[in-house]
Design a protein around this motif. Structure first.
Motif, PDB file in Angstrom:
ATOM      1  N   THR A 117       0.851  -1.209   0.000  1.00  0.00           N
ATOM      2  CA  THR A 117       0.000   0.000   0.000  1.00  0.00           C
ATOM      3  C   THR A 117       0.880   1.250   0.000  1.00  0.00           C
ATOM      4  OG1 THR A 117      -1.669  -1.202   1.256  1.00  0.00           O
ATOM      5  CG2 THR A 117      -1.869   1.187   1.224  1.00  0.00           C
TER       6      THR A 117
ATOM      7  N   VAL B  41     -11.217   5.427   1.874  1.00  0.00           N
ATOM      8  CA  VAL B  41     -10.296   4.593   2.654  1.00  0.00           C
ATOM      9  C   VAL B  41     -10.955   3.267   3.057  1.00  0.00           C
ATOM     10  CG1 VAL B  41      -8.777   4.551   4.670  1.00  0.00           C
ATOM     11  CG2 VAL B  41      -9.241   6.720   3.509  1.00  0.00           C
TER      12      VAL B  41
ATOM     13  N   HIS C 150      -7.849  -1.846   1.748  1.00  0.00           N
ATOM     14  CA  HIS C 150      -7.348  -0.705   2.519  1.00  0.00           C
ATOM     15  C   HIS C 150      -7.651  -0.925   4.000  1.00  0.00           C
ATOM     16  CE1 HIS C 150      -6.840   0.977  -1.428  1.00  0.00           C
ATOM     17  NE2 HIS C 150      -6.521   2.181  -0.995  1.00  0.00           N
TER      18      HIS C 150
END
Ligand SMILES: C[S@@+](CC[C@H](N)C(=O)[O-])C[C@H]1O[C@@H](n2cnc3c(N)ncnc32)[C@H](O)[C@@H]1O
Length: 207
Positions: free
Chosen positions: A21, A130, A135
């Motif tokens: 990420t 998000v 995530h």
């Protein structure tokens, strides 16, 4: 757009691996605003800012959790908000946010572990883009509730792909049962207009 953009393919393939990420967003940071706003018709930051402006005063202390390059901070600032902090996993995304001069404090933080923020620190917390695949999971909402003062407001988007798949309806109901929040609204809204994705905008009052 996603088929032609290798970075976007990597974002859609994220599976919660923090290092990947960080790498993907480090590489995407400079190009992120152009790709999302122009390329994908990303409207969620503006919609969330507008939602919040109907709920709290403009001098409310607001945390933008997972602020990225600061698109939501810019929208809040346009609406007259003056007291906005931001946190994000990616230092490179935060660097771009810093240039926008919409935030007081910006800090690196991982929303999947306890935040280094005291209880009841904020009048409102937003999080845009998000709660999505690979995530952050619903459990992170507990920390957002903890750092928001009683009576404060939380406005988050949940991508349509994970709304049912990650169990958000049940999780929100459970937060109510645990006495953490009251669910004020859950509204379907556009997310990426050009890609045709929608999200749920969830409005929670902290108890
Ligand atoms: C799609 S972007 C959204 C950014 C911004 N809120 C917006 O709407 O443009 C997702 C953001 O979540 C951040 N992120 C991913 N995992 C995270 C985590 N565990 N903790 C904090 N931020 C995270 C990424 O670094 C990225 O900036």
């Amino acid at each position: 757009m996603s088929e032609n953009n290798p970075l976007l393919r990597r974002v859609y393939a994220l599976d919660g691996d923090k290092e990947e990420t960080r790498r993907v967003y480090a590489e995407w940071a400079e190009q992120y605003d152009r790709d999302t706003l122009d390329g994908m018709g990303y409207v969620a930051p503006g919609l969330v800012a507008k939602e919040l402006s109907g709920l709290v005063a403009k001098d409310a202390k607001v945390l933008d959790a997972g602020c990225g390059t600061g698109l939501a901070g810019v929208e809040l600032k346009k609406l007259g908000f003056t007291n906005i902090d931001g946190i994000d996993l990616s230092g490179e995304m935060l660097e771009v946010a810093r240039e926008k001069e919409a935030y007081d404090k910006l800090a690196e933080a991982d929303m999947t572990v306890p935040l280094e923020i005291a209880d009841d620190s904020y009048d409102a917390v937003i999080s845009v883009g998000v709660f999505t695949s690979g995530h952050v999971k619903p459990k992170a909402l507990d920390e957002l509730a903890r750092v928001t003062r009683k009576g404060g407001q939380i406005v988050v988007t949940v991508h349509e792909k994970v709304w049912e798949a990650d169990g958000y309806p049940d999780y929100l109901e459970d937060m109510e049962k645990r006495g953490l929040v009251s669910i004020r609204a859950v509204k379907e809204a556009p997310y990426h207009r050009k890609e045709g994705y929608s999200c749920q905008i969830c409005v929670l009052e902290v108890l």
